[in-house]
Design a protein around this motif. Structure first.
Motif, PDB file in Angstrom:
ATOM      1  N   SER A  75       0.874  -1.339   0.094  1.00  0.00           N
ATOM      2  CA  SER A  75       0.131  -0.024  -0.087  1.00  0.00           C
ATOM      3  C   SER A  75       0.791   1.324   0.049  1.00  0.00           C
ATOM      4  CB  SER A  75      -0.796   0.039   1.050  1.00  0.00           C
ATOM      5  OG  SER A  75      -0.500  -0.147   2.287  1.00  0.00           O
ATOM      6  N   LYS A  78       1.916   1.866  -3.502  1.00  0.00           N
ATOM      7  CA  LYS A  78       0.715   2.164  -4.347  1.00  0.00           C
ATOM      8  C   LYS A  78       0.517   3.655  -4.109  1.00  0.00           C
ATOM      9  CE  LYS A  78      -2.975   1.089  -6.768  1.00  0.00           C
ATOM     10  NZ  LYS A  78      -3.491   2.637  -6.921  1.00  0.00           N
ATOM     11  N   ILE A  79       0.405   4.205  -2.858  1.00  0.00           N
ATOM     12  CA  ILE A  79       0.173   5.403  -2.433  1.00  0.00           C
ATOM     13  C   ILE A  79       1.353   6.508  -3.274  1.00  0.00           C
ATOM     14  CG2 ILE A  79       0.458   7.502  -0.762  1.00  0.00           C
ATOM     15  CD1 ILE A  79      -2.195   5.424  -0.799  1.00  0.00           C
ATOM     16  N   ASP A  82       0.708   6.763  -6.886  1.00  0.00           N
ATOM     17  CA  ASP A  82      -0.399   7.379  -7.260  1.00  0.00           C
ATOM     18  C   ASP A  82      -0.178   8.969  -6.997  1.00  0.00           C
ATOM     19  OD1 ASP A  82      -1.981   5.230  -7.548  1.00  0.00           O
ATOM     20  OD2 ASP A  82      -2.925   5.191  -5.435  1.00  0.00           O
ATOM     21  N   LYS A  83       0.852   9.426  -5.758  1.00  0.00           N
ATOM     22  CA  LYS A  83       1.056  10.646  -5.812  1.00  0.00           C
ATOM     23  C   LYS A  83       1.820  11.183  -7.009  1.00  0.00           C
ATOM     24  CE  LYS A  83       0.621  11.591  -0.993  1.00  0.00           C
ATOM     25  NZ  LYS A  83      -0.125  12.735  -1.059  1.00  0.00           N
ATOM     26  N   LEU A 159       2.842   8.845   5.064  1.00  0.00           N
ATOM     27  CA  LEU A 159       1.618   7.837   4.433  1.00  0.00           C
ATOM     28  C   LEU A 159       0.470   7.848   5.234  1.00  0.00           C
ATOM     29  CD1 LEU A 159       3.940   5.001   3.272  1.00  0.00           C
ATOM     30  CD2 LEU A 159       2.918   6.548   1.733  1.00  0.00           C
ATOM     31  N   ALA A 162      -2.148  10.254   4.310  1.00  0.00           N
ATOM     32  CA  ALA A 162      -2.670   9.991   2.920  1.00  0.00           C
ATOM     33  C   ALA A 162      -4.046   9.524   3.107  1.00  0.00           C
ATOM     34  CB  ALA A 162      -1.627   9.366   1.962  1.00  0.00           C
ATOM     35  N   SER A 164      -5.984   8.201   1.079  1.00  0.00           N
ATOM     36  CA  SER A 164      -6.352   6.657   0.437  1.00  0.00           C
ATOM     37  C   SER A 164      -5.689   5.579   1.250  1.00  0.00           C
ATOM     38  CB  SER A 164      -6.067   6.828  -0.864  1.00  0.00           C
ATOM     39  OG  SER A 164      -4.792   7.027  -1.120  1.00  0.00           O
ATOM     40  N   TYR A 165      -4.599   6.044   2.374  1.00  0.00           N
ATOM     41  CA  TYR A 165      -3.610   4.913   2.746  1.00  0.00           C
ATOM     42  C   TYR A 165      -4.571   3.837   3.605  1.00  0.00           C
ATOM     43  CZ  TYR A 165       0.001   2.227   5.117  1.00  0.00           C
ATOM     44  OH  TYR A 165       0.787   1.330   5.439  1.00  0.00           O
ATOM     45  N   GLU A 168      -6.159   1.553   1.086  1.00  0.00           N
ATOM     46  CA  GLU A 168      -5.053   0.784   0.339  1.00  0.00           C
ATOM     47  C   GLU A 168      -4.708  -0.476   1.238  1.00  0.00           C
ATOM     48  OE1 GLU A 168      -4.229   0.455  -2.933  1.00  0.00           O
ATOM     49  OE2 GLU A 168      -5.175   2.457  -3.660  1.00  0.00           O
TER      50      GLU A 168
END
Length: 192
Positions: A75, A78-79, A82-83, A159, A162, A164-165, A168
């Protein structure tokens, strides 16, 4: 650590654990059992072959800890991607450093969802990169200058802040992930 990843991947592949990581004690194997202390466990090596006079086991708690750890790594990656406004499949090369990386089986790390489902050729082991970088900076003014330039351009990303962390992370608490379509090679093999 890398041995745990291989064990987890093979247990998942063989159906000893399900996508949630639960040991299937109802399978026809004396290796899958309920431990004296309560939770399930799976015997990796019987006591007679272990050299310790004790069975070597992986417990349900071990598996849950591994899934939480792999979930946080996946995750986080992924973050970060995405950033950058990218998707994981747009990454050309993933460098894996440290001693752990030297023994990591990429295919099995993908099977459990630790690493993204990318072609194996995109992963490269670079050994003890921090030691090599420190050595280069100590022996070369040019390397030291370059490292300082890179450090000045770095951004710290928290993180835990974030938005969406957590989503995820929760999604990555399954093998390989709640969204099996993120792992097409694993999905294909599971369907065979």
């Amino acid at each position: 650590g890398s041995g745990y990843i291989e064990v987890l991947a093979e247990m998942f592949r063989a159906g000893v654990i399900n996508r949630q990581g639960a040991i299937q004690t109802d399978i026809d194997s004396p290796r899958a059992r309920t431990a004296e202390s309560g939770p399930s466990e799976f015997v990796i090596v019987w006591a007679a072959q272990s050299g310790t006079d004790r069975d070597i086991v992986i417990t349900q708690d071990d598996i849950e800890n591994l899934i939480r750890s792999k979930g946080s790594i996946y995750s986080a990656a992924k973050i970060l991607v995405d950033k950058m406004g990218m998707k994981l499949d747009q990454i050309d090369r993933i460098y894996i450093g440290g001693g752990f990386g030297n023994y990591l089986n990429i295919e099995k790390a993908i099977w459990i969802g630790l690493l993204p489902d990318l072609p194996v050729e995109r992963f490269e082991f670079i050994g003890n990169s921090s030691l090599a970088g420190a050595r280069m900076a100590l022996l070369s003014v040019e390397a030291l200058t370059k490292s300082q330039e890179i450090a000045a351009r770095m951004t710290n990303i928290e993180l835990c802040t974030a938005p969406s962390y957590m989503g995820e992370y929760v999604g990555a608490q399954f093998l390989p992930h709640t969204d099996i379509d993120l792992f097409p090679t694993v999905k294909e093999q599971l369907e065979d």
